[in-house]
Design a protein around this motif. Structure first.
Motif, short mmCIF file in Angstrom:
data_model
loop_
_atom_site.label_atom_id
_atom_site.label_comp_id
_atom_site.label_asym_id
_atom_site.label_seq_id
_atom_site.Cartn_x
_atom_site.Cartn_y
_atom_site.Cartn_z
N ARG A 92 0.85 -1.19 0.00
CA ARG A 92 0.00 0.00 0.00
C ARG A 92 0.90 1.25 0.00
O ARG A 92 0.80 2.10 0.91
N PRO A 93 1.79 1.37 -0.97
CA PRO A 93 2.76 2.48 -0.93
C PRO A 93 2.12 3.86 -0.94
O PRO A 93 2.67 4.80 -0.35
N ARG A 94 0.96 3.98 -1.57
CA ARG A 94 0.27 5.27 -1.60
C ARG A 94 -0.11 5.72 -0.19
O ARG A 94 -0.19 6.91 0.10
N TYR A 95 -0.33 4.73 0.70
CA TYR A 95 -0.71 5.02 2.09
C TYR A 95 0.43 4.68 3.04
O TYR A 95 0.21 4.45 4.23
N LEU A 96 1.65 4.66 2.51
CA LEU A 96 2.86 4.38 3.30
C LEU A 96 2.76 3.04 4.02
O LEU A 96 3.29 2.86 5.11
N ASN A 97 2.07 2.11 3.37
CA ASN A 97 1.90 0.74 3.87
C ASN A 97 1.24 0.70 5.25
O ASN A 97 1.49 -0.22 6.05
N ALA A 98 0.39 1.69 5.54
CA ALA A 98 -0.42 1.63 6.75
C ALA A 98 -1.32 0.39 6.66
O ALA A 98 -1.83 0.05 5.59
N VAL A 99 -1.48 -0.28 7.78
CA VAL A 99 -2.21 -1.55 7.79
C VAL A 99 -3.71 -1.29 7.96
O VAL A 99 -4.16 -0.89 9.03
N SER A 100 -4.43 -1.53 6.90
CA SER A 100 -5.89 -1.40 6.90
C SER A 100 -6.50 -2.70 7.43
O SER A 100 -5.82 -3.73 7.53
N PRO A 101 -7.80 -2.70 7.76
CA PRO A 101 -8.44 -3.96 8.15
C PRO A 101 -8.28 -5.05 7.10
O PRO A 101 -8.09 -6.23 7.44
N THR A 156 8.59 -7.29 4.19
CA THR A 156 9.14 -6.01 3.76
C THR A 156 7.99 -5.13 3.28
O THR A 156 6.82 -5.51 3.36
N GLY A 157 8.34 -3.91 2.82
CA GLY A 157 7.32 -2.98 2.35
C GLY A 157 7.62 -2.50 0.95
O GLY A 157 8.79 -2.45 0.54
N GLN A 158 6.58 -2.14 0.22
CA GLN A 158 6.74 -1.59 -1.13
C GLN A 158 6.84 -0.07 -1.03
O GLN A 158 6.08 0.57 -0.32
#
Length: 282
Positions: free
Chosen positions: A32-41, A66-68
């Motif tokens: 979720r790079p657009r949202y800085l990989n914040a964890v949604s439900p 890791t994160g995108q």
């Protein structure tokens, strides 16, 4: 590379990218790079489903997370959290108390004896730090920063990081991160707070993590998983109780009665490399 033709993945959204970069290794990329990989439900549910499947898949011995994009994980999706509060869904206490695996299904994960490696490609905030603190090995980018800014938002870092950070860094340094909410550098996280194993150039984070995974999978999976089981028991019990409980555990029984212990001892006697097999299911 592990073949995916005979592996049936659970369904998941595009918020989580799942791949198999090398034999016995699962790679999970928060996408979720657009949202800085914040964890949604949704992402939380994806992680829960895939990690539950990973725990039960004998051919996979290590997972790398890791994160995108430029940030590893910005923590919880605060917009979703705000909306839940506005809708009157104030269930944080009960949700925290009853959560089995914590934030992102990792921060309080205590039922799996398979190693988890964090490949921290960028900064981590809030829940992102919480999940990192429960990983077994942490490789961080040299430009990464780590922060627990919950106090600046009127919320709480409640999914396991408080006791873990207190134990790893000590009360005073844990207080510094938790009460101030200020970022610390990757080098500080390694040298002062001691929850990062290695700091590398940003371009080498994932390759370094995968090399660590390769070294782990070159060892007996029974031995590695029993060792992690022992580490987790050490967090719950005093010394002698931890030793006794570990000795009598199902994971230790699998090791002592399995094929890999015989293979390891035979290979040593024959002066050759051992050929490990997948552990049996517990």
């Amino acid at each position: 590379m592990t073949s995916t033709t005979d592996i049936s993945l659970p369904s998941h959204s595009d918020d989580l990218h799942v791949s198999f970069p090398q034999e016995h290794v699962l790679l999970l990329t928060l996408n979720r790079p657009r949202y800085l990989n914040a964890v949604s439900p949704q992402l939380n549910n994806d992680l829960a489903a895939v990690l539950r499947w990973f725990d039960d898949e004998p051919s996979l011995w290590v997972v790398v997370v890791t994160g995108q994009g430029r940030v590893f994980c910005a923590g919880a999706d605060l917009k979703a959290w705000r909306q839940a509060q506005m809708d009157g869904q104030i269930v944080e206490q009960e949700a925290t108390a009853t959560s089995l695996h914590g934030f992102a299904s990792i921060s309080r994960r205590h039922t799996s004896c398979k190693p988890i490696i964090a490949a921290v490609n960028g900064s981590a905030y809030g829940g992102g730090v919480e999940l990192i603190l429960n990983c077994d090995i942490v490789i961080a980018s040299d430009d990464a920063v780590f922060a627990l800014p919950e106090v600046k938002r009127g919320v709480l870092a409640a999914q396991g990081v408080i006791p873990r950070l207190a134990k790893i860094a000590g009360h005073q340094l844990a207080s510094e991160m938790l009460f101030l909410g200020n970022p610390v550098s990757a080098v500080q996280a390694r040298d002062r707070f001691r929850f990062v194993n290695a700091v590398v150039d940003k371009s080498n984070v994932l390759s370094t993590a995968l090399e660590v995974a390769r070294q782990i999978t070159s060892n007996s999976p029974d031995s590695v998983q029993s060792s992690k089981d022992g580490l987790m028991l050490a967090q719950k019990h005093h010394f002698e109780e931890a030793v006794r409980t570990h000795a009598l555990s199902a994971v230790s029984k699998r090791l002592y009665n399995g094929d890999n212990i015989k293979e390891g001892l035979t290979a040593f006697a024959e002066k050759r490399r051992p050929t490990w097999t997948n552990p049996s299911k517990l």
